[in-house]
Design a protein around this motif. Sequence first.
Motif, PDB file in Angstrom:
ATOM      1  N   HIS A 218       0.838  -1.187   0.000  1.00 32.38           N
ATOM      2  CA  HIS A 218       0.000   0.000   0.000  1.00 32.38           C
ATOM      3  C   HIS A 218       0.880   1.246   0.000  1.00 32.38           C
ATOM      4  N   GLY A 219       0.499   2.251  -0.808  1.00 35.01           N
ATOM      5  CA  GLY A 219       1.297   3.454  -0.935  1.00 35.01           C
ATOM      6  C   GLY A 219       1.389   4.273   0.342  1.00 35.01           C
ATOM      7  N   SER A 220       0.486   4.040   1.294  1.00 35.29           N
ATOM      8  CA  SER A 220       0.490   4.828   2.521  1.00 35.29           C
ATOM      9  C   SER A 220       1.396   4.239   3.596  1.00 35.29           C
ATOM     10  N   ASN A 226      10.813  -0.734  -1.935  1.00 41.67           N
ATOM     11  CA  ASN A 226      10.023  -0.121  -3.002  1.00 41.67           C
ATOM     12  C   ASN A 226      10.780  -0.222  -4.337  1.00 41.67           C
ATOM     13  N   GLY A 301       4.159   0.615 -12.078  1.00 41.49           N
ATOM     14  CA  GLY A 301       2.917   0.871 -11.369  1.00 41.49           C
ATOM     15  C   GLY A 301       1.683   0.943 -12.234  1.00 41.49           C
ATOM     16  N   TYR A 302       0.507   0.945 -11.548  1.00 46.75           N
ATOM     17  CA  TYR A 302      -0.776   1.035 -12.236  1.00 46.75           C
ATOM     18  C   TYR A 302      -1.789   1.851 -11.445  1.00 46.75           C
ATOM     19  N   LYS A 303      -1.435   2.263 -10.201  1.00 44.93           N
ATOM     20  CA  LYS A 303      -2.372   3.009  -9.370  1.00 44.93           C
ATOM     21  C   LYS A 303      -1.582   3.803  -8.345  1.00 44.93           C
ATOM     22  N   VAL A 304      -2.015   5.041  -8.074  1.00 46.82           N
ATOM     23  CA  VAL A 304      -1.222   5.944  -7.264  1.00 46.82           C
ATOM     24  C   VAL A 304      -1.036   5.452  -5.830  1.00 46.82           C
ATOM     25  N   ASN A 305      -1.962   4.669  -5.292  1.00 45.18           N
ATOM     26  CA  ASN A 305      -1.834   4.239  -3.899  1.00 45.18           C
ATOM     27  C   ASN A 305      -1.312   2.806  -3.774  1.00 45.18           C
TER      28      ASN A 305
END
Length: 440
Positions: A218-220, A226, A301-305
């Motif tokens: 998860h991006g958060s 990473n 990637g494929y989604k900002v989060n």
Amino acid sequence: MNTDLTDLTDTVELCARLIRFDTTNHGNGDSEGEREAAEFVAEVLAAAGVESHTYESAPRRANVVARVPGEDLSLPALLVQGHLDVVPADAADWSVHPFSGEVRDGFLWGRGAVDMKDFCAMVLSVVHSLAASGRRPRRDLVLAFVADEEDQGGYGAHWLTAEHPELFADCAAAISESGAYSYHVRAADGTPVRLYPIGTAERGTAHLRLTARGRAGHGSRRNEENAVVRLVNALHALAAHTWPVVLTPSVRAFLERTGEALGVEIDLADIDGTLARLGPAAGLVESTVRNSTTPTMLQAGYKVNVIPGIANALVDTRVLPGTEEGLLAQVDALLGPGVEREFVSHQPAVEAPVDSPWFDAMAAALRAEDPEAVVVPYCMGGGTDAKAFAPLGIDCYGFAPLWLPEGFAYRAMAHGVDERVPVEGLRFGTRVLERLLVSV
């Protein structure tokens, strides 16, 4: 193919006709095809009494090879090669249609005018001039008009040398793009000087794909693994690295001979200072005193989060002759943990002798048409089909002669908008080429 074959010695008309064939190469096997242009070349050769053979590597990907007998059969042959494909051109961006072959303001316009249907036209014109006068070249000429140079050469020169190496078995040397064009500079005292750089080397291609692997998440949330961060760090290390100066024979000779012609101090221990003193002439050598690793493409990637588990990049890596092993070892040290590399394209560097009868003959042909020509060797920063022919033991030279007016941005023409070549420059180049082919 019913082709009007009038004016076969007129290089300008031949080049215009070649430009009007849309031979756009989009890359990755996607091409309009060289077939019609190849058929035209074959018909022009036939009209001069030269038999040719067409080798099709895939549908419409045609290559034409011919042999012109010379006077002295004991001499090894000279390969004269050029490519028929061109890069894409958007007509909306051009002042003329890119496939019009229009003559305007003393220039011939169109995609391929300088890269490299001009040279192909010169070769055809010289063949017809020799036939019309009953003359023969000193040695056999092997002529190759090939496909796919603007991609990887897999349908053109590289395919030909792999599948039909016997066609080139007795060739000792080759000429093609890119060199022997006038390059206007000024000496230290302000005197105009016309350099004519002949390509005696070119950097190798070692295009790399970098793959960074890590832990998806998860991006958060904190993530020390990473993949994107690993890739970015690796790319920054490559981009920030200063590659050491390596003076190959061609580069060293260029610096020494150009410096002498311009009256400029050449300090081989201070290359950056030397380049500064060379002024505009430095543009011919500044990219070839070092290797280079230039990041050009990114994918992750494929989604900002979402932190992806994998990230990729492409790096345009160019390698000077004799330096590849050390360069790759340094690349590996810079990449860091979790990042791997693989070749996307891998072709060796090319280096031909600077001090050779071939170079001397090319210089003499240029000086015969321009007595003030200062002929120097140089190393090309990019690559040509020489990379396919050099492994066969052929000394490959960049010799596609042209006269260019001062201030004309010739090096920006290849792959650029409004590509064009001066009409008188084409005719000058044809005369130089004919002198070389009957004497070398």
